[in-house]
Design an enzyme around this catalytic site. Structure first.
Site, PDB file in Angstrom:
ATOM      1  N   LEU A  69       0.807  -1.219   0.000  1.00 52.63           N
ATOM      2  CA  LEU A  69       0.000   0.000   0.000  1.00 52.63           C
ATOM      3  C   LEU A  69       0.838   1.267   0.000  1.00 52.63           C
ATOM      4  CD1 LEU A  69      -2.717  -0.997   2.621  1.00 52.63           C
ATOM      5  CD2 LEU A  69      -3.168  -0.425   0.242  1.00 52.63           C
ATOM      6  N   GLY A  70       2.008   1.235   0.606  1.00 50.53           N
ATOM      7  CA  GLY A  70       2.810   2.444   0.682  1.00 50.53           C
ATOM      8  C   GLY A  70       4.090   2.220   1.457  1.00 50.53           C
ATOM      9  N   PHE A  71       4.743   3.328   1.800  1.00 48.44           N
ATOM     10  CA  PHE A  71       6.050   3.250   2.449  1.00 48.44           C
ATOM     11  C   PHE A  71       6.311   4.539   3.206  1.00 48.44           C
ATOM     12  CE2 PHE A  71       6.377   5.012  -1.744  1.00 48.44           C
ATOM     13  CZ  PHE A  71       7.203   6.119  -1.591  1.00 48.44           C
ATOM     14  N   GLY A  72       7.267   4.466   4.123  1.00 47.68           N
ATOM     15  CA  GLY A  72       7.692   5.638   4.876  1.00 47.68           C
ATOM     16  C   GLY A  72       9.193   5.596   5.074  1.00 47.68           C
ATOM     17  N   SER A 117       9.588   2.266   7.329  1.00 45.70           N
ATOM     18  CA  SER A 117       8.706   1.103   7.257  1.00 45.70           C
ATOM     19  C   SER A 117       7.939   1.080   5.942  1.00 45.70           C
ATOM     20  CB  SER A 117       7.705   1.123   8.426  1.00 45.70           C
ATOM     21  OG  SER A 117       6.847   2.245   8.308  1.00 45.70           O
ATOM     22  N   THR A 118       7.373  -0.073   5.644  1.00 47.00           N
ATOM     23  CA  THR A 118       6.485  -0.238   4.498  1.00 47.00           C
ATOM     24  C   THR A 118       5.103  -0.632   5.004  1.00 47.00           C
ATOM     25  OG1 THR A 118       7.378  -2.481   4.283  1.00 47.00           O
ATOM     26  CG2 THR A 118       8.225  -0.801   2.757  1.00 47.00           C
ATOM     27  N   VAL A 119       4.075  -0.413   4.167  1.00 47.71           N
ATOM     28  CA  VAL A 119       2.692  -0.648   4.563  1.00 47.71           C
ATOM     29  C   VAL A 119       2.059  -1.605   3.562  1.00 47.71           C
ATOM     30  CG1 VAL A 119       0.487   0.419   5.107  1.00 47.71           C
ATOM     31  CG2 VAL A 119       2.607   1.699   5.478  1.00 47.71           C
ATOM     32  N   ASP A 131       0.656  15.661  16.654  1.00 53.33           N
ATOM     33  CA  ASP A 131       1.052  15.591  15.240  1.00 53.33           C
ATOM     34  C   ASP A 131      -0.178  15.517  14.340  1.00 53.33           C
ATOM     35  OD1 ASP A 131       2.739  15.481  13.032  1.00 53.33           O
ATOM     36  OD2 ASP A 131       2.932  13.303  13.114  1.00 53.33           O
TER      37      ASP A 131
END
Length: 404
Positions: free
Chosen positions: A67-70, A73-75, A168
């Site tokens: 789904l995604g990444f940061g 981490s990855t999602v 945040d």
């Protein structure tokens, strides 16, 4: 690593069999082309667990697609192979369902050490992504009011029940739910057309896949409690918190802060989502980086000078203000905060021309405009104790007007 886990109740048993995802038929990505997390500054491959589509964690969570990444981490969307009913604490509070649940967490060992895996219910896009689908129009009033009602209910739950400040809050951290049809379509797309990927140094790097637009949107949820702070220990809080453009006055001035920093934060975020621009930027003329002094100058232009009672509590009063309470034009000292060398860089920056909220709001008319501005002023107050609490704001006249 984060998993968005969906659990479907099986017809004749209490478990699902893992699906067989194809490892062929995908579009290969050239090894010298950087994609997803590789494009982030200072990307370190060892931070990421080498997830593989079709893999199963803890004999329970099967990975469907990325789904995604940061930054660390990855999602991934995962299938929960067990049917388990989750019972939540404080379920009678209306804000409980407005905060993202943590369904499970566990550690896994990878080739470069141990990784923490967090399991959440699947959600769709953030309010920021949703707004960017139509950046000219922004969010309609009914949508904005509904999102805010849920957000204030979530904050009331965090503040009053959990004794936690989020610290945040931004559009990217408020996500809409996705209906089951979107998740099924996502899974089927991975079967029909496996996502592009490449293998590099023994790792497979997958390209993220977008979720389709839901037929029905679930209610928004406040996410990302990674910066949340517990406030029930009686300790004074002076940490430098919040996204720069949303920093509350007490954070910039080094005054002990409490839950009301979240209220200021939401007030600034509303302007982004509804008006399509930052209320404050922290950027003075010819400055390319954020400076606390420039931010305070913008606050003064909008709200007038800060009360002497507030400045009397500020550890950094002399850094920013004269004895008479006037914002200094120059300060030639080296500071240890992110405002280092601020005086030299900010020398000669004047306070912007005074433009109150009434002059900045141009999209509404009549009583609705007046009602909206009263709502905003309940959050944008120099003095933290004068800001309304989350429970009061959830029942504000402007929100009720557009949600009932």
């Amino acid at each position: 690593m984060s998993l968005f886990s969906r659990s479907l109740r099986p017809l004749f048993s209490r478990s699902w069999k893992p699906l067989a995802f194809s490892s062929e038929g995908f579009v290969p990505i050239p090894t010298d082309k950087e994609v997803d997390e590789e494009t982030l500054p200072d990307c370190v491959a060892s931070r990421y667990y080498p997830v593989r589509i079709g893999g199963v964690f803890r004999a329970r969570y099967q990975v469907v697609s990325k789904l995604g990444f940061g930054a660390t981490s990855t999602v991934w969307l995962a299938r929960d192979l067990r049917w388990v009913r989750i019972e939540n604490s404080s379920k009678d509070h209306p804000g409980r369902s407005a905060v993202r649940l943590l369904l499970d967490s566990f550690d896994i060992d990878g080739p470069n050490g141990r990784h923490r895996c967090l399991v959440h219910p699947p959600l769709w896009e953030s309010i920021l992504d949703f707004r960017h689908r139509d950046p000219v129009q922004g969010l309609p009033e009914p949508v904005m009011a509904f999102v805010l009602k849920r957000l204030f209910q979530a904050l009331d739950f965090l503040h009053e029940e959990c004794h936690v400040a989020h610290t945040d809050i931004k559009e990217a951290n408020v996500l809409l739910g996705a209906d089951e049809s979107v998740l099924r379509a996502f899974e089927q797309e991975e079967f029909n057309e496996p996502c592009p990927r490449k293998e590099l140094d023994g790792r497979i790097i997958y390209l993220s896949r977008e979720l389709s637009i839901p037929q029905d949107f679930d209610a928004p949820v406040l996410c990302d409690l990674g910066s949340a702070v517990l406030l029930d220990d009686g300790a004074e809080r002076r940490e430098d918190i919040q996204p720069n453009v949303y920093r509350a006055p007490e954070v910039i001035l080094d005054i002990p802060w409490t839950y009301s920093v979240d209220i200021w934060n939401v007030g600034c975020m509303i302007w982004d989502a509804f008006e399509g621009e930052h209320l404050f930027t922290g950027l003075g003329p010819e400055l390319e980086t954020y400076r606390g002094r420039a931010h305070l100058a913008e606050m003064i232009a909008l709200l007038g000078p800060p009360p002497p009672s507030l400045l009397a509590q500020a550890n950094l009063r002399s850094k920013f203000f004269s004895v008479a309470g006037e914002l200094r034009a120059t300060r030639r000292h080296l500071f240890s905060s992110n405002d280092a060398f601020e005086g030299d860089l900010c020398a000669g920056i004047p306070i912007p021309e005074s433009i109150p909220l009434e002059h900045r709001e141009t999209s509404l008319e009549g009583e609705d405009r007046d009602c909206f501005l009263r709502f905003m002023r309940k959050m944008l107050q120099w003095e933290p104790e004068k800001r309304s609490c989350a429970r009061e704001l959830a029942e504000d006249e402007w929100i009720l007007k557009h949600t009932t």
